[in-house]
Design a protein around this motif. Structure first.
Motif: not given
Length: 291
Positions: A96-101, A174-180, A184-187
């Protein structure tokens, strides 16, 4: 001038450290008093001779707690609720916090206002009970988990921390093609371990100490958690001891038994907290400042 300033700094450190020691002792002495009572013999406890150290080392109260009460069953329920509840609360809070940021997230302000509103106003006990009954959660483990799934304060701490992460890191991903979700999970999450540990402590302590919701929603003896069991046992100590053989009843003071119950209930959380304390302090500092 520097000497005067250094001297003032030294005096400030001395006074500050002295105050910290005094405050620490004020917090520690009641615990030592309860611990001493739990380890003292009956005559010393009944005679109010116990202060901050045990008199006549006596473990009968702890033996009785572990052998003749539902302590371990209640502990298992509390551990189950704490582990499952903390894991679910962290997951939902982070998601919930990630998109709200993100300022570009549509509907961000109305959703944040709803969280703020829930911090200020509470529907009440009866609506909460009706809701749990309507969901079919009464007298289940979920009745002790669902009400605490998302604490708005914790969500705002997490959101503020996410807002402080440099946008360039996510934009390059995102430029490298990573999804949201991949970002969130990897970075984001590896960078956010301090605040995640902090919220984990908040949620775990909240579930561990939760007494109000089990009192209202739980009626089965087998589902009563440690804190509710602790309250009921301490409140009915006299009746419980009266049911025991004379050899047990005459060898243990009710106050000593109550003290042993309290100590037994707080030892598990005391053993875990020191290992996460540094994350607690770091996470609160980082999560409270928008960078």
């Amino acid at each position: 001038m520097n000497n005067i300033r250094n001297r003032s700094d030294r005096w400030f450190d001395v006074v500050n450290n002295a105050l910290i020691v005094v405050i620490g002792l004020i917090c520690l002495l009641p615990f030592l008093h309860v611990l001493a009572k739990s380890l003292s013999n009956q005559a010393s406890v009944m005679g109010n001779k116990v202060t901050f150290y045990p008199i006549g080392m006596h473990l009968e109260a702890f033996r009785f707690v572990f052998a003749h009460t539902r302590f371990f069953e209640a502990l298992q329920v509390t551990l189950l609720v704490t582990v499952i509840g903390t894991a679910l609360s962290l997951t939902i809070t982070i998601l919930a916090a990630y998109p709200l940021s993100k300022p570009e997230f549509k509907g961000r302000k109305p959703i944040l206002l709803l969280y703020v509103f829930s911090m200020l106003f509470y529907g009440g006990i009866i609506p909460g009970y009706i809701l749990m009954k309507g969901l079919g959660l009464l007298d289940t483990v979920w009745a002790m988990i669902v009400p605490l799934l998302v604490v708005p304060f914790n969500l705002f701490v997490c959101k503020t921390f996410f807002e402080g992460i440099p946008e360039g890191i996510e934009e390059s991903a995102k430029i490298d093609g990573a999804t949201n979700f991949r970002i969130l999970r990897s970075i984001v999450l590896p960078i956010s371990l301090p605040v995640v540990a902090t919220l984990g402590i908040f949620y775990a302590v909240g579930y561990w100490n939760n007494y109000f919701h089990p009192l209202i929603y739980i009626s089965s003896i087998d589902l009563k958690p440690l804190q509710l069991f602790l309250f009921e046992t301490i409140a009915n100590t006299e009746e419980l001891l009266q049911e025991q053989p004379d050899s047990v009843r005459l060898s243990m003071a009710p106050e000593g038994f109550r003290a042993a119950m309290v100590i037994s209930s707080i030892v598990p959380i005391l053993l875990v907290y020191p290992f996460l304390q540094r994350y607690f302090v770091t996470g609160m500092t980082l999560g409270s400042v928008k960078g």
